[in-house]
Design an enzyme around this catalytic site. Structure first.
Site, short mmCIF file in Angstrom:
data_model
loop_
_atom_site.label_atom_id
_atom_site.label_comp_id
_atom_site.label_asym_id
_atom_site.label_seq_id
_atom_site.Cartn_x
_atom_site.Cartn_y
_atom_site.Cartn_z
N ASP A 1 -23.37 1.63 12.95
CA ASP A 1 -22.89 2.28 14.05
C ASP A 1 -21.99 3.03 13.78
O ASP A 1 -20.98 2.96 12.52
CB ASP A 1 -22.00 0.97 14.90
CG ASP A 1 -21.83 -0.10 13.90
OD1 ASP A 1 -21.58 -0.48 12.79
OD2 ASP A 1 -20.85 -0.21 15.14
N GLU B 1 -21.28 -3.36 14.62
CA GLU B 1 -20.11 -4.29 13.61
C GLU B 1 -18.50 -3.73 14.05
O GLU B 1 -17.79 -4.51 14.53
CB GLU B 1 -20.33 -3.38 11.36
CG GLU B 1 -19.30 -4.67 11.37
CD GLU B 1 -17.72 -3.47 11.73
OE1 GLU B 1 -16.84 -4.67 11.24
OE2 GLU B 1 -17.29 -2.21 11.43
#
Length: 386
Positions: A75, A132
């Site tokens: 991400d 994350e």
């Protein structure tokens, strides 16, 4: 063992593609499909949508039952990129400002090499994780059966580190990174005219006492030798005005520590302080404590395996085996609560090349370390799955 220039060029191309099209949180359809398609093109068995958008590739060789998990995050961040190079973000308000594009490219490179060259006996699990940055992706994959659906003996993670020379590797057994928790304290008093404070219960005075008392948690409730921690009140909000004593005060803040035992002590001490001061003043309160990231605690045996692999690839002189703990946080910590493993840091470079801080709109992953990271992964697999 060394990677050929063609593979390094491919990793650079993959990394820059992901940088151009960043996605955030769990909303990673382009990134997850790109990674899954690459893994399948290598001949690796792929499972998609683990923990919403997570991807797991499994590569088996020989008849060994041992296994290893290698994790990369996918991400990006909600930051508008300020770079002007060709591979800058095409998605306004989103960018890979933490290097997850590089982490994914390194792991794809290792997967490509291992699929072609094998040289191990057992199973490798390539874990590509969503979200994350918000601290929810690792737990989402765990909750979706990551460690039940896939037999993984130990799990490893790797993150780039600006300010550390490229090709340097740093790690430590035990607590490497801190937890991250947030708190909110809402104090309900009795507001009134600023000229007549005796007719109410002033939540500003109560809140001020609480802010000061919170600073005693670290100094008086935790060991000065064994329990490093930080408790910071960062917001103090009221519904009052220049001549009005407010009826409500909200205090918000952030806590960091290195063990779950310290985390529990901080939460318990905080509520005890809030309850005691509010009771003494006759005020009411609401207390919320939310833990987003657990401490990142490396297992001793797996840390030693990581050190040996890094020394073989980078040279002993470039490996720091017992670095100081860091107060930043990482949600790989959730995986380390379930499985033994190790999280380590790889130098992204200093000054103009790779030295820009993480989470900065001018950051970019240093492509020159892609080979270092991929070689480390390959070495670790070959060492552990002999």
């Amino acid at each position: 063992m060394s990677l050929n220039p063609q593979l390094i060029a491919q990793m650079t191309e993959w990394r820059r593609h992901m940088h151009r099209f960043p996605e955030c949180g769990f909303d990673l359809p382009l990134t997850a499909d790109f990674i899954a398609d690459k893994l399948e093109s290598f001949g690796i068995e792929v499972t998609r949508n683990v923990g919403q958008q997570g991807v797991v590739g499994v590569l088996r060789c020989g008849d060994g039952s041992a296994s290893i998990g290698l994790r990369a995050d996918m991400d990006a961040l909600f930051i508008h990129e300020q770079n002007d190079f060709d591979h800058r973000s095409r998605h306004d308000g989103k960018m890979h400002a933490c290097g997850h594009d590089g982490h994914s490219a390194m792991l794809l490179g290792a997967a490509s090499y291992l699929a072609k060259n094998k040289g191990f006996n057992g199973s490798v699990h390539f874990i590509f994780q969503p979200d994350e940055e918000h601290g929810q992706g690792a737990q989402a994959m765990i909750d979706d059966g990551l460690f039940e659906r896939f037999q993984i003996d130990a799990v490893y993670g790797l993150h780039n580190m600006p300010g550390l020379p490229e090709g340097n590797f740093t790690v430590r057994p035990g607590s490497l990174m801190a937890s991250e928790s947030s708190f909110e304290i809402v104090i309900e008093g009795v507001g009134g005219h600023a000229a007549m404070p005796h007719r109410g219960i002033d939540p500003i005075v109560v809140g001020s006492q609480i802010v000061l008392a919170l600073q005693t948690i670290v100094s008086r409730n935790l060991s000065a030798i064994e329990e490093t921690a930080v408790v910071s009140a960062t917001e103090f909000l009221t519904n009052g005005t220049v001549n009005v004593i407010p009826s409500q005060v909200t205090i918000k803040g952030d806590c960091r520590c290195f063990t779950e035992d310290s985390l529990a002590k901080i939460e318990q001490s905080m509520e005890r302080i809030v309850a005691g001061i509010c009771q003494a003043a006759g005020a009411q309160y609401q207390f919320t404590f939310v833990n987003t990231f657990y401490p990142t605690v490396n297992s001793p045996a797996q840390t030693e395996h990581a050190i040996q692999a890094a020394e073989a690839v980078l040279g002993r002189e470039n490996v720091e085996a017992n670095c100081l703990p860091l107060t930043i946080s990482e949600d790989f910590s959730s995986m380390l609560r379930v499985k033994p493993g190790c999280y380590a840091l790889l130098g992204n470079g200093v000054e103009s090349v790779g030295g820009c801080a993480l989470h900065n709109p001018e950051y970019d992953f240093n492509d020159r370390i892609l080979g270092h990271g991929a070689q480390y992964w390959v070495q670790l697999v070959c060492d552990q799955l002999k």
